[in-house]
Scaffold this motif. Structure first.
Motif, PDB file in Angstrom:
ATOM      1  N   GLU A  47       1.198  42.088  -5.637  1.00  0.00           N
ATOM      2  CA  GLU A  47       2.125  43.153  -6.010  1.00  0.00           C
ATOM      3  C   GLU A  47       3.438  42.554  -6.513  1.00  0.00           C
ATOM      4  OE1 GLU A  47       3.487  47.508  -4.315  1.00  0.00           O
ATOM      5  OE2 GLU A  47       3.135  45.875  -2.881  1.00  0.00           O
ATOM      6  N   GLU A  48       3.904  41.505  -5.846  1.00  0.00           N
ATOM      7  CA  GLU A  48       5.107  40.803  -6.309  1.00  0.00           C
ATOM      8  C   GLU A  48       4.887  40.240  -7.712  1.00  0.00           C
ATOM      9  OE1 GLU A  48       8.098  40.125  -5.001  1.00  0.00           O
ATOM     10  OE2 GLU A  48       7.967  40.733  -2.889  1.00  0.00           O
ATOM     11  N   ARG A  49       3.689  39.701  -7.944  1.00  0.00           N
ATOM     12  CA  ARG A  49       3.385  39.149  -9.262  1.00  0.00           C
ATOM     13  C   ARG A  49       3.420  40.246 -10.320  1.00  0.00           C
ATOM     14  NH1 ARG A  49       1.092  34.437 -11.484  1.00  0.00           N
ATOM     15  NH2 ARG A  49       2.165  33.509  -9.705  1.00  0.00           N
ATOM     16  N   PHE A  50       2.956  41.452  -9.990  1.00  0.00           N
ATOM     17  CA  PHE A  50       2.997  42.570 -10.934  1.00  0.00           C
ATOM     18  C   PHE A  50       4.438  42.921 -11.281  1.00  0.00           C
ATOM     19  CE2 PHE A  50       3.341  47.175 -11.641  1.00  0.00           C
ATOM     20  CZ  PHE A  50       2.536  47.310 -12.760  1.00  0.00           C
ATOM     21  N   TRP A  51       5.310  42.953 -10.290  1.00  0.00           N
ATOM     22  CA  TRP A  51       6.714  43.264 -10.572  1.00  0.00           C
ATOM     23  C   TRP A  51       7.312  42.223 -11.518  1.00  0.00           C
ATOM     24  CZ3 TRP A  51       8.038  43.767  -4.671  1.00  0.00           C
ATOM     25  CH2 TRP A  51       7.453  44.944  -4.180  1.00  0.00           C
ATOM     26  N   ARG A  52       6.989  40.961 -11.248  1.00  0.00           N
ATOM     27  CA  ARG A  52       7.501  39.904 -12.116  1.00  0.00           C
ATOM     28  C   ARG A  52       6.962  40.071 -13.539  1.00  0.00           C
ATOM     29  NH1 ARG A  52       5.995  33.445 -11.836  1.00  0.00           N
ATOM     30  NH2 ARG A  52       7.267  32.806 -13.637  1.00  0.00           N
ATOM     31  N   PHE A  72       6.063  44.880 -25.190  1.00  0.00           N
ATOM     32  CA  PHE A  72       6.494  46.262 -25.032  1.00  0.00           C
ATOM     33  C   PHE A  72       6.874  46.483 -23.570  1.00  0.00           C
ATOM     34  CE2 PHE A  72       1.823  46.365 -24.597  1.00  0.00           C
ATOM     35  CZ  PHE A  72       1.690  46.966 -23.339  1.00  0.00           C
ATOM     36  N   THR A  73       7.475  47.629 -23.285  1.00  0.00           N
ATOM     37  CA  THR A  73       7.897  47.938 -21.920  1.00  0.00           C
ATOM     38  C   THR A  73       6.713  48.446 -21.112  1.00  0.00           C
ATOM     39  OG1 THR A  73      10.138  48.494 -22.630  1.00  0.00           O
ATOM     40  CG2 THR A  73       9.424  49.346 -20.489  1.00  0.00           C
ATOM     41  N   LEU A  74       6.366  47.720 -20.054  1.00  0.00           N
ATOM     42  CA  LEU A  74       5.272  48.127 -19.181  1.00  0.00           C
ATOM     43  C   LEU A  74       5.723  49.325 -18.345  1.00  0.00           C
ATOM     44  CD1 LEU A  74       2.516  46.541 -18.903  1.00  0.00           C
ATOM     45  CD2 LEU A  74       3.312  45.931 -16.631  1.00  0.00           C
ATOM     46  N   GLU A  75       4.972  50.415 -18.408  1.00  0.00           N
ATOM     47  CA  GLU A  75       5.341  51.651 -17.714  1.00  0.00           C
ATOM     48  C   GLU A  75       4.386  51.928 -16.564  1.00  0.00           C
ATOM     49  OE1 GLU A  75       5.196  54.537 -20.779  1.00  0.00           O
ATOM     50  OE2 GLU A  75       7.009  53.824 -21.789  1.00  0.00           O
ATOM     51  N   ALA A  86      -3.648  42.466 -16.282  1.00  0.00           N
ATOM     52  CA  ALA A  86      -4.887  41.967 -15.689  1.00  0.00           C
ATOM     53  C   ALA A  86      -5.418  40.724 -16.393  1.00  0.00           C
ATOM     54  CB  ALA A  86      -5.947  43.068 -15.704  1.00  0.00           C
ATOM     55  N   THR A  87      -5.091  40.557 -17.661  1.00  0.00           N
ATOM     56  CA  THR A  87      -5.575  39.384 -18.392  1.00  0.00           C
ATOM     57  C   THR A  87      -4.617  38.201 -18.325  1.00  0.00           C
ATOM     58  OG1 THR A  87      -4.651  40.318 -20.440  1.00  0.00           O
ATOM     59  CG2 THR A  87      -7.008  40.696 -20.012  1.00  0.00           C
ATOM     60  N   LYS A  88      -3.477  38.342 -17.620  1.00  0.00           N
ATOM     61  CA  LYS A  88      -2.472  37.281 -17.622  1.00  0.00           C
ATOM     62  C   LYS A  88      -1.907  36.918 -16.253  1.00  0.00           C
ATOM     63  CE  LYS A  88      -0.696  38.514 -22.232  1.00  0.00           C
ATOM     64  NZ  LYS A  88      -1.360  39.804 -22.477  1.00  0.00           N
ATOM     65  N   TYR A  89      -2.073  37.739 -15.233  1.00  0.00           N
ATOM     66  CA  TYR A  89      -1.304  37.565 -14.005  1.00  0.00           C
ATOM     67  C   TYR A  89      -1.582  36.251 -13.282  1.00  0.00           C
ATOM     68  CZ  TYR A  89      -5.433  38.883 -11.228  1.00  0.00           C
ATOM     69  OH  TYR A  89      -6.677  38.935 -10.637  1.00  0.00           O
ATOM     70  N   PHE A  90      -2.708  35.622 -13.544  1.00  0.00           N
ATOM     71  CA  PHE A  90      -3.101  34.406 -12.832  1.00  0.00           C
ATOM     72  C   PHE A  90      -2.583  33.136 -13.508  1.00  0.00           C
ATOM     73  CE2 PHE A  90      -6.361  36.394 -15.402  1.00  0.00           C
ATOM     74  CZ  PHE A  90      -6.568  35.445 -16.378  1.00  0.00           C
ATOM     75  N   TYR A  91      -1.929  33.270 -14.664  1.00  0.00           N
ATOM     76  CA  TYR A  91      -1.331  32.099 -15.303  1.00  0.00           C
ATOM     77  C   TYR A  91      -0.148  31.614 -14.472  1.00  0.00           C
ATOM     78  CZ  TYR A  91      -4.048  32.862 -19.557  1.00  0.00           C
ATOM     79  OH  TYR A  91      -5.065  32.995 -20.459  1.00  0.00           O
ATOM     80  N   GLU A  92      -0.014  30.310 -14.359  1.00  0.00           N
ATOM     81  CA  GLU A  92       1.095  29.733 -13.610  1.00  0.00           C
ATOM     82  C   GLU A  92       1.955  28.866 -14.534  1.00  0.00           C
ATOM     83  OE1 GLU A  92       1.998  30.314 -10.599  1.00  0.00           O
ATOM     84  OE2 GLU A  92       0.267  31.337  -9.725  1.00  0.00           O
TER      85      GLU A  92
END
Length: 293
Positions: free
Chosen positions: A180-185, A193-196, A215-221
């Motif tokens: 969830e923290e990663r989603f906020w970041r 574009f602005t994520l809504e 979903a296609t990017k959150y695991f990139y570090e």
């Protein structure tokens, strides 16, 4: 256009090359659509697809084009002369395909390159005026036109890239507070574009195309700063087919699917459902094939 800034750091290059190598098994889904003979890859990067092509059709003549000198160097080391590699700006070639001094080709391939070109156009709209659907469509139209100019009669263009999912509201719950923290970041860092979204009691509601980008990017570090600037799902299959026809290419195949790696990762990390609570799986990738003549 500019090259990826991350590939000139050791960790950035390693992460990029490993990512390309990890997806080689799925990229092999393109091979049944390839016409052997003279094969050109536009945006060949570190050479993962050219390596596949070397095994698939050893007798074919392989040519790879990329703007990144660093990635071309990596490709040259791994391919050891199995392909001819050229450093060129694809948009400059689109303006004058004769600058390449080669052709015609039996197959042209665009694998994980079209979204980078479209993202560049989104960041520099003044360089891509005139198309009624905007700068990203203009960038795709130019590259499809380049492919047509370089193809032999009866030759095929094979495109593998992200896919804009059918637009609908979806619900998302995270399986850990860290995600969830990663989603906020991601929502703060994502640039195209602005994520809504709306959220209540840990349940997020957001458009499917917005969820797709996360979903296609959150695991990139290591390469996070680059990936959050890219627009993977900027076009649906139908939109790309229309652009292919405008460029004088006839679509003959289209499929959208979810890469097994992502399906497994999403199942472990995310709970995605429609508004009725039914589980929902996003597509991650599309393959399109179009023929000249």
């Amino acid at each position: 256009m500019s090259t990826r800034p991350d590939v000139h750091s050791g960790l950035g290059l390693e992460a990029y090359v490993q990512g390309m190598a990890r997806s080689k098994g799925d990229k092999a889904r393109m091979l049944p659509h390839v016409r052997p003979g003279r094969i050109l890859e536009l945006g060949c990067g570190s050479g993962a697809v050219l390596e596949l092509l070397r095994g698939f059709s050893p007798a074919s003549e392989l040519v790879g084009i990329d703007l990144s000198a660093k990635l071309l160097g990596v490709a040259a080391r791994s391919l050891q002369g199995a392909a001819r590699l050229r450093r060129r700006d694809l948009f400059a070639l689109a303006h004058d395909p004769g600058l390449l001094g080669e052709g015609p080709f039996d197959t042209v391939i665009l694998c994980s390159t079209l979204h980078e070109l479209a993202t560049f156009a989104l960041e520099h709209p003044e360089r891509f005026p005139g198309h009624p659907e905007g700068p990203m469509a203009e960038a795709a139209a130019r590259i499809f036109g380049l492919a047509r100019a370089l193809l032999a009669e009866g030759g095929v263009l094979v495109v593998r890239d992200g896919v804009q999912p059918e637009r609908r509201p979806l619900r998302l719950r995270f399986r850990s507070p860290e995600l969830e923290e990663r989603f906020w970041r991601f929502a703060d860092d994502f640039r195209p574009f602005t994520l809504e979204f709306s959220v209540s009691d840990g349940l997020y509601t957001l458009p499917s195309d917005h969820l797709y980008e996360f979903a296609t990017k959150y695991f990139y570090e290591t390469n996070w700063h680059v990936e959050v600037g890219e627009y993977f799902g900027w076009a649906s299959g139908r939109q790309l087919e229309a652009l292919l026809r405008q460029a004088g290419l006839e679509p003959v195949h289209r499929e959208a699917y979810t890469i097994p790696f992502l399906a497994e990762k999403w199942a472990a990390d995310l709970e995605v459902s429609d508004l009725e609570g039914r589980p929902y799986t996003l597509p991650s990738t599309q393959i399109l094939v179009a023929r000249k003549g």
